[in-house]
Scaffold this active site. Structure first.
Site, mmCIF file in Angstrom:
data_model
loop_
_atom_site.group_PDB
_atom_site.id
_atom_site.type_symbol
_atom_site.label_atom_id
_atom_site.label_comp_id
_atom_site.label_asym_id
_atom_site.label_seq_id
_atom_site.Cartn_x
_atom_site.Cartn_y
_atom_site.Cartn_z
ATOM 1 N N CYS A 121 -4.058 -1.808 0.170
ATOM 2 C CA CYS A 121 -2.898 -2.968 -0.092
ATOM 3 C C CYS A 121 -3.462 -3.713 -1.191
ATOM 4 C CB CYS A 121 -2.634 -3.615 1.268
ATOM 5 S SG CYS A 121 -2.195 -2.771 2.613
ATOM 6 N N HIS A 129 6.780 -3.524 0.652
ATOM 7 C CA HIS A 129 5.330 -3.792 0.190
ATOM 8 C C HIS A 129 4.885 -2.237 -0.347
ATOM 9 C CE1 HIS A 129 1.160 -3.960 0.496
ATOM 10 N NE2 HIS A 129 0.957 -3.735 1.828
ATOM 11 N N CYS A 149 -3.565 -9.599 3.006
ATOM 12 C CA CYS A 149 -4.437 -8.670 3.910
ATOM 13 C C CYS A 149 -4.617 -7.048 3.568
ATOM 14 C CB CYS A 149 -3.908 -8.579 5.559
ATOM 15 S SG CYS A 149 -2.358 -7.964 5.607
#
Length: 392
Positions: A95, A347, A377
């Protein structure tokens, strides 16, 4: 204010609209094309930027297979006005990939390894599903729980550890959608979104310049009716309080201050400090806390010095403990994700780090704030953070 010649500055930051990952507006647009669109937009918007002077293109992407394979950074760059003499690399910190791309460029400029970088990232979660081709070593279960690879279950665990109930999560999710919808309606995203041709629900070619993941009518009553998706029997995390699967790309032009001066450019912001940290994989969502603490310590700042924050909302159950432990929970209304977050916007993994930096700089300009934080995160237990100082 006075800047040092080797300070690292951002001269522009852009993104595509965030499209759905199921029959979305970019269903017929490849990841390379989305990447090329935002890369090229930086030059189209800034005539003084010279493509041939780019030292490297550094691009984040998580699932590097199918159309995202074989160094998508290079494959996208050759579809722009950037000449073949400019190199390109693709990086992967899950991520945090595109924020790590920013950190690599920052470190390189500090070390004297170049002056001008194009950084960013992409993820096409419709063409390349998140789990496509994933083959985790079975032996890894001796070192970390198998469930640590299941992001929703890590959010469930983190939420339970911090006493975050269903109602609090639902309210957080509704806030994200409502603020994102208000930002869309009021044109607050206009300066950061680059329109890219795609297709509407009826199949007609359209310029896609509005985020389509947002639930325009999000409300607590409907949110409360959703069932838990990861732990059906005793869970609290729903689709409405999780970041949506989506498609998008984002890019920043990063350089030394002396190069910006030489080109007659007015930078948007200075990169003050960066931080990256690890945590237990079973509570991967907690990573922004130690990463932010590192970045703040490096800058000689306290969290109260930060006026504007973009926290990637992987899950409400994950975001709330992070905000509480960073001392930001009570400051949400005036400081945190003022235009919503990933719960509403989605996302797209490799894109999100650059996306939240882009949105942060945009919000800081609108709110006339000076110091901002972007943090997120990372699956399997990491966090990444960047502190910016707005310059204009």
């Amino acid at each position: 204010m006075s800047l040092n010649p080797r300070d690292i500055v951002v001269v522009d930051a852009v993104r595509t609209a965030m499209a759905k990952a199921k029959h979305g507006a970019f269903r017929n647009v490849r990841a390379e094309n989305l990447s090329a669109a935002v890369m090229q937009a930086l030059f189209d918007r800034n005539a003084n930027l010279v493509p041939a002077e780019v030292d490297d293109v550094i691009w984040g992407c998580v699932n590097q297979t199918l159309e995202q394979s074989m160094n998508i950074a290079r494959n996208a760059a050759i579809m722009t006005g950037i000449p073949r003499t400019v190199p390109a690399q693709t990086v992967n910190r899950l991520c945090g990939s595109s924020m790590s791309a920013l950190h690599i460029a920052t470190a390189n400029i500090k070390a004297g390894m170049g002056d001008f970088y194009i950084i960013g990232g992409v993820e096409h979660m419709e063409h390349v599903p998140m789990t496509h081709g994933v083959d985790v070593n079975p032996a890894a279960s001796k070192y970390a729980a198998k469930a640590a690879m299941m992001m929703g279950l890590t959010a469930e665990l983190l939420g339970k550890m911090h006493g975050v109930g269903r109602e609090e999560q639902d309210a957080f999710g509704v806030r994200s959608h409502q603020r994102a919808q208000a930002a869309n309606e009021n044109g607050y995203f206009d300066n950061e979104i680059v329109g890219v041709e795609g297709h509407d629900a009826d199949g007609f070619l359209r310029l896609i310049d509005r985020d389509e993941v947002i639930r325009q009518d999000a409300n607590l009553e409907d949110m409360g009716k959703l069932k838990p998706v990861f732990d059906p029997k005793g869970g609290t995390v729903t689709a409405g309080t999780s970041s949506a699967l989506s498609v998008g790309a984002s890019a920043l032009a990063v350089m030394s201050y002396e190069r910006a001066q030489a080109l007659g450019l007015e930078p948007l912001a200075r990169v003050v400090s960066t931080g990256v940290a690890g945590c237990d994989a079973s509570i991967m969502g907690y990573g922004p806390v130690p990463a932010t603490q590192k970045a703040l310590k490096s800058a000689g700042l306290a969290i109260d010095d930060i006026q504007t924050v973009e926290l990637n909302e992987a899950f409400a159950a994950q975001s709330i403990p992070v905000l509480k432990d960073l001392g930001l929970r009570e400051r949400m209304d005036d400081a945190v994700n003022l235009h919503g977050g990933a719960i509403a916007l989605g996302h797209p993994l490799g894109c999100s780090g650059a996306r939240i930096c882009t949105t942060l700089l945009n919000v800081m300009r609108q709110q006339d704030t000076t110091l901002g934080l972007a943090t997120m995160c990372i699956g399997m237990g990491q966090g990444v953070a960047t502190v910016f100082e707005r310059l204009k």
